[in-house]
Write a protein that holds these residues in place. Sequence first.
Motif, short mmCIF file in Angstrom:
data_model
loop_
_atom_site.label_atom_id
_atom_site.label_comp_id
_atom_site.label_asym_id
_atom_site.label_seq_id
_atom_site.Cartn_x
_atom_site.Cartn_y
_atom_site.Cartn_z
N ARG A 206 1.71 -19.88 12.12
CA ARG A 206 1.23 -19.62 12.69
C ARG A 206 0.31 -20.42 12.62
O ARG A 206 -0.01 -21.58 12.30
N HIS B 64 3.26 -16.76 5.26
CA HIS B 64 3.53 -17.76 6.80
C HIS B 64 3.74 -19.33 6.66
O HIS B 64 3.03 -19.35 5.30
N GLU C 86 7.41 -16.33 9.52
CA GLU C 86 6.49 -16.74 10.90
C GLU C 86 5.94 -18.27 10.38
O GLU C 86 5.77 -18.53 8.97
N ARG D 114 1.00 -17.45 17.42
CA ARG D 114 2.48 -17.48 15.48
C ARG D 114 3.70 -17.39 16.23
O ARG D 114 3.71 -16.90 17.65
N ARG E 249 7.14 -15.54 14.99
CA ARG E 249 8.40 -15.45 13.92
C ARG E 249 9.56 -15.63 13.67
O ARG E 249 10.38 -16.17 15.23
#
Length: 158
Positions: free
Chosen positions: A118, A80, A116, A154, A156
């Motif tokens: 975060r 991520h 993604e 988060r 996506r």
Amino acid sequence: MTKARIRPAVAADVPAVEAVVDAAFRPYVARIGVVPVPMEADHAANVAAGRVFVAELPDDGGTGSVRVAGLVVLEPRADHLYLDTVAVLPDTQGAGLGRLLLEFAEARARALGLPEIRLFTNAMMRENQKIYPRLGYETVERRVTGPYDRIHYRKRLG
């Protein structure tokens, strides 16, 4: 906010980076009872490591000069993109610069092949709890770490 330009920060930007972070986070000190972590970050090290991207706006003086009005601090991880900090000057809040910086972070994550983004925010920064979900971020958990009560998010990128 279409006049904003986002670019990697350079060493000469460190004082402006510090000023933006201080201006953006100082109002929260009294509310949360501690200094927010971004205010204590080693901004020079983050700039040197290529993690800081600044948003420049034309200066209002009409001289053709620009000023750093916002920034993001991004750290690619294995699975991520960690959005460490997003900050904009108070006099530019509400004009879309923060959204532009978040869109930049998404584009950066996609360019790096990361699925993604975060991030976390202090639970006392209630404004953020309205902004992030509107932009497609979902709450993952709430966790207390030392004096910090944090909500983790988060997004996506599908």
